[in-house]
Structures are given as C-alpha cells and as structure tokens.
Design a protein around this motif. Structure first.
Motif, PDB file in Angstrom:
ATOM      1  N   MET A   1       0.717  -1.266  -0.096  1.00 54.65           N
ATOM      2  CA  MET A   1       0.139   0.118   0.037  1.00 54.65           C
ATOM      3  C   MET A   1       1.030   1.333   0.082  1.00 54.65           C
ATOM      4  SD  MET A   1      -2.951   0.544   2.525  1.00 54.65           S
ATOM      5  CE  MET A   1      -3.233   2.408   3.213  1.00 54.65           C
ATOM      6  N   ALA A   2       0.599   2.433  -0.737  1.00 56.80           N
ATOM      7  CA  ALA A   2       1.362   3.458  -0.957  1.00 56.80           C
ATOM      8  C   ALA A   2       1.276   4.367   0.288  1.00 56.80           C
ATOM      9  CB  ALA A   2       1.087   4.154  -2.301  1.00 56.80           C
ATOM     10  N   ASP A   3       2.097   4.937   0.800  1.00 61.37           N
ATOM     11  CA  ASP A   3       2.024   5.782   1.792  1.00 61.37           C
ATOM     12  C   ASP A   3       1.298   7.054   1.503  1.00 61.37           C
ATOM     13  OD1 ASP A   3       4.097   7.553   1.068  1.00 61.37           O
ATOM     14  OD2 ASP A   3       5.572   6.166   1.739  1.00 61.37           O
ATOM     15  N   ARG A   4       0.887   8.256   2.646  1.00 57.77           N
ATOM     16  CA  ARG A   4       0.460   9.287   2.046  1.00 57.77           C
ATOM     17  C   ARG A   4       1.300  10.288   1.454  1.00 57.77           C
ATOM     18  NH1 ARG A   4      -3.976  10.654   4.182  1.00 57.77           N
ATOM     19  NH2 ARG A   4      -4.821  12.793   4.771  1.00 57.77           N
ATOM     20  N   GLU A   5       2.486  10.222   1.687  1.00 56.62           N
ATOM     21  CA  GLU A   5       3.360  11.104   0.790  1.00 56.62           C
ATOM     22  C   GLU A   5       3.276  10.988  -0.722  1.00 56.62           C
ATOM     23  OE1 GLU A   5       7.349  11.045   1.948  1.00 56.62           O
ATOM     24  OE2 GLU A   5       6.825  11.913   3.934  1.00 56.62           O
ATOM     25  N   GLN A   6       2.888   9.639  -1.139  1.00 55.29           N
ATOM     26  CA  GLN A   6       2.920   9.112  -2.711  1.00 55.29           C
ATOM     27  C   GLN A   6       1.447   9.660  -3.147  1.00 55.29           C
ATOM     28  OE1 GLN A   6       3.884   5.163  -2.649  1.00 55.29           O
ATOM     29  NE2 GLN A   6       6.250   5.595  -2.683  1.00 55.29           N
ATOM     30  N   ARG A   7       0.233   9.484  -2.345  1.00 49.50           N
ATOM     31  CA  ARG A   7      -0.790   9.826  -2.600  1.00 49.50           C
ATOM     32  C   ARG A   7      -1.103  11.349  -2.746  1.00 49.50           C
ATOM     33  NH1 ARG A   7      -4.522   6.592   0.953  1.00 49.50           N
ATOM     34  NH2 ARG A   7      -2.900   6.962   2.554  1.00 49.50           N
ATOM     35  N   THR A   8      -0.646  12.111  -2.056  1.00 44.43           N
ATOM     36  CA  THR A   8      -0.886  13.587  -2.033  1.00 44.43           C
ATOM     37  C   THR A   8      -0.627  14.295  -3.139  1.00 44.43           C
ATOM     38  OG1 THR A   8      -0.415  13.489   0.551  1.00 44.43           O
ATOM     39  CG2 THR A   8      -0.546  15.607  -0.953  1.00 44.43           C
ATOM     40  N   PRO A   9       0.653  14.056  -4.115  1.00 43.98           N
ATOM     41  CA  PRO A   9       0.741  14.508  -5.520  1.00 43.98           C
ATOM     42  C   PRO A   9      -0.360  14.401  -6.465  1.00 43.98           C
ATOM     43  CG  PRO A   9       2.491  13.961  -4.500  1.00 43.98           C
ATOM     44  CD  PRO A   9       1.627  13.244  -3.760  1.00 43.98           C
ATOM     45  N   PHE A  10      -0.694  13.112  -6.490  1.00 40.61           N
ATOM     46  CA  PHE A  10      -1.718  12.441  -7.300  1.00 40.61           C
ATOM     47  C   PHE A  10      -3.078  13.126  -7.091  1.00 40.61           C
ATOM     48  CE2 PHE A  10      -5.349   9.298  -8.027  1.00 40.61           C
ATOM     49  CZ  PHE A  10      -5.299   9.371  -9.155  1.00 40.61           C
ATOM     50  N   TYR A  11      -3.616  13.260  -5.583  1.00 42.27           N
ATOM     51  CA  TYR A  11      -4.669  13.894  -5.499  1.00 42.27           C
ATOM     52  C   TYR A  11      -4.759  15.410  -6.022  1.00 42.27           C
ATOM     53  CZ  TYR A  11      -5.841   9.896  -2.424  1.00 42.27           C
ATOM     54  OH  TYR A  11      -6.257   8.707  -1.922  1.00 42.27           O
ATOM     55  N   GLY A  12      -3.615  15.966  -5.838  1.00 41.64           N
ATOM     56  CA  GLY A  12      -3.763  17.472  -6.242  1.00 41.64           C
ATOM     57  C   GLY A  12      -3.719  17.325  -7.598  1.00 41.64           C
ATOM     58  N   VAL A  13      -3.029  16.585  -8.386  1.00 44.04           N
ATOM     59  CA  VAL A  13      -3.520  16.685  -9.928  1.00 44.04           C
ATOM     60  C   VAL A  13      -4.782  16.520 -10.282  1.00 44.04           C
ATOM     61  CG1 VAL A  13      -2.797  15.183 -12.215  1.00 44.04           C
ATOM     62  CG2 VAL A  13      -1.207  16.063 -10.440  1.00 44.04           C
ATOM     63  N   VAL A  14      -5.472  15.417  -9.587  1.00 46.44           N
ATOM     64  CA  VAL A  14      -6.782  15.320  -9.791  1.00 46.44           C
ATOM     65  C   VAL A  14      -7.813  16.229  -9.518  1.00 46.44           C
ATOM     66  CG1 VAL A  14      -8.845  13.941  -9.032  1.00 46.44           C
ATOM     67  CG2 VAL A  14      -6.654  12.791  -9.247  1.00 46.44           C
ATOM     68  N   MET A  15      -7.320  17.020  -8.351  1.00 44.02           N
ATOM     69  CA  MET A  15      -8.121  18.387  -8.018  1.00 44.02           C
ATOM     70  C   MET A  15      -7.926  19.305  -9.011  1.00 44.02           C
ATOM     71  SD  MET A  15      -7.410  18.764  -3.861  1.00 44.02           S
ATOM     72  CE  MET A  15      -8.041  20.517  -3.995  1.00 44.02           C
ATOM     73  N   ILE A  16      -6.741  19.554  -9.572  1.00 45.45           N
ATOM     74  CA  ILE A  16      -6.428  20.513 -10.697  1.00 45.45           C
ATOM     75  C   ILE A  16      -7.471  20.285 -12.184  1.00 45.45           C
ATOM     76  CG2 ILE A  16      -5.037  21.437 -12.247  1.00 45.45           C
ATOM     77  CD1 ILE A  16      -2.849  21.251 -10.049  1.00 45.45           C
ATOM     78  N   LEU A  17      -7.292  19.020 -12.500  1.00 45.70           N
ATOM     79  CA  LEU A  17      -7.808  18.446 -13.775  1.00 45.70           C
ATOM     80  C   LEU A  17      -9.433  18.661 -13.472  1.00 45.70           C
ATOM     81  CD1 LEU A  17      -5.888  15.439 -14.615  1.00 45.70           C
ATOM     82  CD2 LEU A  17      -5.789  17.658 -15.745  1.00 45.70           C
ATOM     83  N   ALA A  18     -10.111  18.528 -12.241  1.00 44.32           N
ATOM     84  CA  ALA A  18     -11.557  18.311 -11.929  1.00 44.32           C
ATOM     85  C   ALA A  18     -11.700  19.846 -12.189  1.00 44.32           C
ATOM     86  CB  ALA A  18     -11.718  17.940 -10.741  1.00 44.32           C
ATOM     87  N   ALA A  19     -11.266  20.834 -11.361  1.00 40.94           N
ATOM     88  CA  ALA A  19     -11.175  22.213 -11.521  1.00 40.94           C
ATOM     89  C   ALA A  19     -11.256  22.753 -13.002  1.00 40.94           C
ATOM     90  CB  ALA A  19     -10.473  22.903 -10.663  1.00 40.94           C
ATOM     91  N   LEU A  20     -10.231  22.401 -13.711  1.00 48.31           N
ATOM     92  CA  LEU A  20     -10.268  22.962 -15.293  1.00 48.31           C
ATOM     93  C   LEU A  20     -11.415  22.358 -15.993  1.00 48.31           C
ATOM     94  CD1 LEU A  20      -6.517  22.547 -15.844  1.00 48.31           C
ATOM     95  CD2 LEU A  20      -7.831  24.714 -15.447  1.00 48.31           C
ATOM     96  N   GLY A  21     -11.778  21.131 -15.705  1.00 44.00           N
ATOM     97  CA  GLY A  21     -12.899  20.406 -16.545  1.00 44.00           C
ATOM     98  C   GLY A  21     -14.260  21.052 -16.229  1.00 44.00           C
ATOM     99  N   ALA A  22     -14.436  21.493 -14.878  1.00 44.06           N
ATOM    100  CA  ALA A  22     -15.677  22.165 -14.392  1.00 44.06           C
ATOM    101  C   ALA A  22     -15.678  23.667 -14.866  1.00 44.06           C
ATOM    102  CB  ALA A  22     -15.881  22.383 -12.838  1.00 44.06           C
ATOM    103  N   SER A  23     -14.546  24.256 -15.168  1.00 46.73           N
ATOM    104  CA  SER A  23     -14.643  25.887 -15.862  1.00 46.73           C
ATOM    105  C   SER A  23     -14.855  25.401 -17.188  1.00 46.73           C
ATOM    106  CB  SER A  23     -13.513  26.499 -15.357  1.00 46.73           C
ATOM    107  OG  SER A  23     -12.294  25.859 -15.881  1.00 46.73           O
TER     108      SER A  23
END
Length: 59
Positions: free
Chosen positions: A1-23
């Motif tokens: 299982m990946a630790d929190r440090e490896q998942r955080t950048p992925f969640y950041g990229v997903v947030m950016i892509l979702a925001a751009l898609g919404a706009s």
C-alpha cells in the motif's frame, strides 16, 4: 500500500484537472452568475491542488 506522501501529489493533480474540467463545462452553458462562482472556486481549487502536487517532502 502506498504511503500518504505518494498519494498527495496524485490527489493534487486530480483536483486541478477536475477544476479545469468544471470551468470548461460552464464556459458555454449556464447563467453568468454561476460561471463566476465556478471560476472563483476553480482558482481556489487549483491553488490548493498546486500546493498538494508540488509540496516538498525532502525533510
């Protein structure tokens, strides 16, 4: 299982892509007041996502 440090950048990229898609989705559809709200939220989410994506874990 990946630790929190490896998942955080992925969640950041997903947030950016979702925001751009919404706009992009509200650019041509919806009332102007709704577009303004989505654009403001997009800026906030992109800033938070950028911090999450480019956070320095070297310490």
């Amino acid at each position: 299982m990946a630790d929190r440090e490896q998942r955080t950048p992925f969640y950041g990229v997903v947030m950016i892509l979702a925001a751009l898609g919404a706009s992009m989705a509200v650019t041509y559809y919806g009332p102007t007041w709704f577009r303004v709200i989505v654009y403001i939220l997009t800026v906030v989410v992109i800033m938070v996502g950028g911090v999450m994506t480019f956070r320095d874990y070297s310490r």
